[in-house]
Structure formats: structure tokens, C-alpha cells
Design a protein around this motif. Structure first.
Motif, short mmCIF file in Angstrom:
data_model
loop_
_atom_site.label_atom_id
_atom_site.label_comp_id
_atom_site.label_asym_id
_atom_site.label_seq_id
_atom_site.Cartn_x
_atom_site.Cartn_y
_atom_site.Cartn_z
N PHE A 249 -4.66 4.53 2.82
CA PHE A 249 -3.21 4.53 2.61
C PHE A 249 -2.39 4.15 3.83
O PHE A 249 -1.15 4.21 3.79
N CYS B 21 -7.33 1.97 8.61
CA CYS B 21 -8.23 2.84 7.86
C CYS B 21 -9.62 2.25 7.93
O CYS B 21 -9.80 1.04 7.70
N TRP C 203 -8.63 7.74 8.58
CA TRP C 203 -7.31 7.14 8.73
C TRP C 203 -6.81 7.31 10.16
O TRP C 203 -6.70 8.44 10.65
N ILE D 2 -6.05 0.64 -2.11
CA ILE D 2 -5.53 1.70 -2.97
C ILE D 2 -6.67 2.41 -3.70
O ILE D 2 -6.70 3.64 -3.80
N ASP E 213 -8.44 4.83 -1.44
CA ASP E 213 -7.59 5.85 -0.82
C ASP E 213 -7.29 5.54 0.64
O ASP E 213 -7.04 6.45 1.45
N ASP F 139 2.44 2.27 -3.32
CA ASP F 139 1.55 2.88 -4.31
C ASP F 139 1.02 4.23 -3.89
O ASP F 139 0.55 5.01 -4.72
N THR F 140 1.10 4.54 -2.58
CA THR F 140 0.46 5.77 -2.09
C THR F 140 1.45 6.75 -1.46
O THR F 140 1.02 7.75 -0.86
N GLY F 141 2.74 6.49 -1.58
CA GLY F 141 3.73 7.45 -1.11
C GLY F 141 4.17 7.29 0.33
O GLY F 141 4.91 8.14 0.84
N ARG G 272 -5.45 -4.01 -3.53
CA ARG G 272 -6.05 -3.25 -4.63
C ARG G 272 -7.25 -2.44 -4.15
O ARG G 272 -7.43 -1.28 -4.53
N VAL H 124 0.84 -1.20 0.00
CA VAL H 124 0.00 0.00 0.00
C VAL H 124 0.88 1.25 0.00
O VAL H 124 0.63 2.20 -0.75
N PHE H 125 1.91 1.25 0.84
CA PHE H 125 2.82 2.40 0.91
C PHE H 125 3.48 2.65 -0.44
O PHE H 125 3.63 3.80 -0.87
#
Length: 207
Positions: free
Chosen positions: A171, A175, A184, A166, A169, A47-49, A163, A44-45
Motif C-alpha cells: 500500500f 514495499c 513496507w 493492491i 497488500d 484503493d488502500t486508504g 493491480r 494505490v492510495f
């Protein structure tokens, strides 16, 4: 039909552990259904920064320790800040929860025992024997679920959770996603409860 919330987390997350009991209290108060969605945070990280703990700036790592102590006191918990077997490979523990859910079991009691196992009793959830002992201790068919956790079906569900996270949202961990609105962190539980109590429409990004 009850409202549902998507619950993204891995059992190795201290914040999911800290927030699990109050989250379940909210769930029961409002009669919510839960979609338990354990995720591989590193994916997850990526793909989401986000960054794994060891790659974060030392300032952020130090602040994390302050927060763990603050929330330990706030929630009335007693746990180790540096448990003996953390971090660990959480893949099998994640898929064990997935297998339990797929088999129709409520994983709440297992998760409470698993979280406490990591943070309070310093057990190694990366080991099969630990998962079996915890599951047996809460009355689940441990051997059956362990076998199911090792199947391709469990792995595919695990990948689908990433999936889904992501796409939603979601992240980080934990969550909570209610009607498409992301909350979050366990420190947003009050806001989740407020949203449920008010019955307001979900907020949308950019709206």
C-alpha cells in the motif's frame, strides 16, 4: 531457482531512494531475484486508504521532514529535502523502468542514477531529455527504451503493477513482498534481511 522479491515503488519516492542501495545489498547477499514493479502511488492510495502528501494533515507532513533528515543521516546520504523538480509527473519515468526490465536490462544502475538525479542533483525526471541523459550515462539504449516506454504494452504493464500491488497488500513505497509477506518502508529492510537469514515461513495476517 533463486527466491524472488516483488519491489513496489516509483522513482519519485524519497523512501525508495533512501532504501534502494541497502535493499540491493540485501538482494545480492542472499542471491535474490527481483521483480521491479513501479506503481502509480496515487492509484494505490485511492484503493488502500492512503493520501497524497499534500492532502495529509500538517502534523504528518512536519513529521515526514524529521524522518527525512534522520534517515539522510542514518544512511550517510546528502540530498535536498525540497528538490527543485519534486513532485513531478512520474508516469513516463515509471514506464521507462518497466521498458528496461521488459527488454532484459537490470534497471539497478539506472535507478541509482535516477534517484540521485531527483534528490541530489535536482534534475527533472518528468522530462524526456533527463531520462535519456541518465539512461545513456549508465550504458542503456536510451532512445529505444524511451520509445518502448510510450507503448501500450508498457502502459498495460504499469496498470497491472497497480493491480498486483493492491492484491498483495502493498500500500505504499517502497514495499518489498517476499513469499506473500509485505515489508513496507525502507525502515523494514532489517526485518526483510532477518526473514531471509532465518529461512522462516512467511507470516500471514490474522495467523
Amino acid at each position: 531457482m533463486p527466491r524472488t522479491v516483488d519491489y513496489y515503488f516509483p522513482p519519485l519516492s524519497p523512501w525508495a531512494y533512501i532504501g534502494h542501495a541497502p535493499f540491493m545489498k540485501i538482494v545480492r547477499h542472499h542471491g535474490l531475484g527481483i521483480h521491479y514493479k513501479p506503481v502509480a502511488l496515487v492509484e494505490v492510495f485511492a484503493d488502500t486508504g492512503g493520501l497524497p502528501l499534500g492532502k495529509r494533515h500538517p502534523v504528518r507532513q512536519r513529521y515526514r521532514m524529521f524522518e527525512l533528515q534522520r534517515w539522510r543521516e542514518k544512511r550517510g546520504l546528502s540530498f535536498h529535502l525540497h528538490p527543485k523538480f519534486w513532485p513531478f509527473d512520474g508516469n513516463l519515468a515509471d514506464r521507462f523502468v518497466i521498458a528496461a526490465t521488459a527488454a532484459g536490462h537490470d534497471p539497478d544502475r539506472f535507478l541509482r542514477a535516477a534517484f540521485a538525479g531527483v534528490w541530489e542533483r535536482e534534475q527533472n525526471l518528468g522530462e524526456e531529455r533527463t531520462l535519456l541523459d541518465i539512461a545513456e550515462g549508465v550504458g542503456l539504449p536510451a532512445a529505444e527504451l524511451l520509445a518502448a516506454a510510450k507503448t501500450e504494452d508498457a502502459q498495460q504493464r504499469y496498470e497491472a503493477n497497480v493491480r498486483d500491488a493492491i492484491a498483495a497488500d502493498a500500500f505504499g513505497s517502497p514495499c518489498y513482498v517476499l513469499d506473500g509477506e509485505v515489508f513496507w518502508g525502507q525502515d523494514r529492510l532489517e526485518l526483510l534481511n532477518d526473514a531471509l537469514a532465518s529461512g522462516r515461513k512467511p507470516y500471514r495476517s490474522g495467523a
